[in-house]
Design an enzyme around this catalytic site. Sequence first.
Site, mmCIF file in Angstrom:
data_model
loop_
_atom_site.group_PDB
_atom_site.id
_atom_site.type_symbol
_atom_site.label_atom_id
_atom_site.label_comp_id
_atom_site.label_asym_id
_atom_site.label_seq_id
_atom_site.Cartn_x
_atom_site.Cartn_y
_atom_site.Cartn_z
ATOM 1 N N GLY A 1 0.801 -1.212 0.000
ATOM 2 C CA GLY A 1 0.000 0.000 0.000
ATOM 3 C C GLY A 1 0.835 1.263 0.000
ATOM 4 O O GLY A 1 0.604 2.174 -0.796
ATOM 5 N N ASP A 2 1.819 1.345 0.892
ATOM 6 C CA ASP A 2 2.675 2.531 0.978
ATOM 7 C C ASP A 2 4.148 2.141 0.975
ATOM 8 O O ASP A 2 4.990 2.869 1.497
ATOM 9 C CB ASP A 2 2.346 3.339 2.234
ATOM 10 C CG ASP A 2 2.546 2.534 3.514
ATOM 11 O OD1 ASP A 2 2.612 1.288 3.429
ATOM 12 O OD2 ASP A 2 2.629 3.134 4.599
ATOM 13 N N GLU A 3 4.475 0.991 0.390
ATOM 14 C CA GLU A 3 5.855 0.498 0.382
ATOM 15 C C GLU A 3 6.348 0.343 -1.052
ATOM 16 O O GLU A 3 5.635 -0.156 -1.925
ATOM 17 C CB GLU A 3 5.952 -0.841 1.110
ATOM 18 C CG GLU A 3 7.381 -1.310 1.359
ATOM 19 C CD GLU A 3 7.447 -2.539 2.246
ATOM 20 O OE1 GLU A 3 8.550 -3.096 2.403
ATOM 21 O OE2 GLU A 3 6.397 -2.945 2.785
#
Length: 311
Positions: A229-231
């Site tokens: 998701g945010d990596e």
Amino acid sequence: MNQINSRNFYKAELATFDKRLGSLDLFDQAAPLVPIGAWSCDLISERLNWTDGVFDIFGLSSDDALDREAAIGLYCEESRELLEHKRSQAIENCGGFTLDARIVRPDGNERWIRITAATRGSNGRTEMLFGMKQDITDDRLQWELLRAQAECDPLTGVANRARFQRFLDQPSNGSASNDIDTLILFDIDDFKQINDRWGHAAGDACLVNLANNLRKAFVNAHLVSRIGGDEFAVLLPSSVSRAQTKVQLQSLIASLLRPIQWNGCLLTLKVSVGFAFVCKDGKYNPQTLFAAADEALYCAKNRKIFPTACL
């Protein structure tokens, strides 16, 4: 009675011959519709025989003298190695093979061809290779486009998790991973709070901003991928020095600390980084490399340091 049988036999043979002629005539009529041609190679003399279709595929004139060494020189290195390997196996096993290969014609034009090969011989010894060669460049381009679309993250434009997974699924020191030296992982801190406070559109803007910064900072990367998701993950080749990598990271982190303008608001983005280097001998396992970089990222998020790992 024997005369009648003989007459019927010759009639049947004539009908079969006419049928073969009809098939050959049909092939000759259909052949120009697709870029395809037949070829053979005498293994004793290494003499090549090509139909006009193969000459056209390779961008050569049928008046040109055929030399196998020169013809092999038109193949790109990886395709040439695969061709020689499959050819040797076919000769040894008296079998055949199929191969998609990339060539560079004398005019510099790159083409993809599909080679279908069979063998002919006697007493268990292969004496000839023969088959068909077809230009599949357009099909290959369509396939590459579809694969790129399937492996692209639609929001950020970088590669998606499926593309990164192809790297992880490679065997240790596979041919596609020989030039990997560094794996870097990036994770946005407190990303959920950004979504909760400003909305998912703001969170999307942060993801796009980070992806753009990674592409600009690592122009020589083998891969920039959104793996969660945010990596994000970045794979660097050995041509990028480790000292240069650390300098790039320091500069990148500084740029990421600058607020992002979004709908009249300033969004502050904080990112944790963890990375792992391959051993000096170049031997590593993709899964092990990822685990080391992930552990370094975990340390960075919890200790707010800038850790590295070396396998």
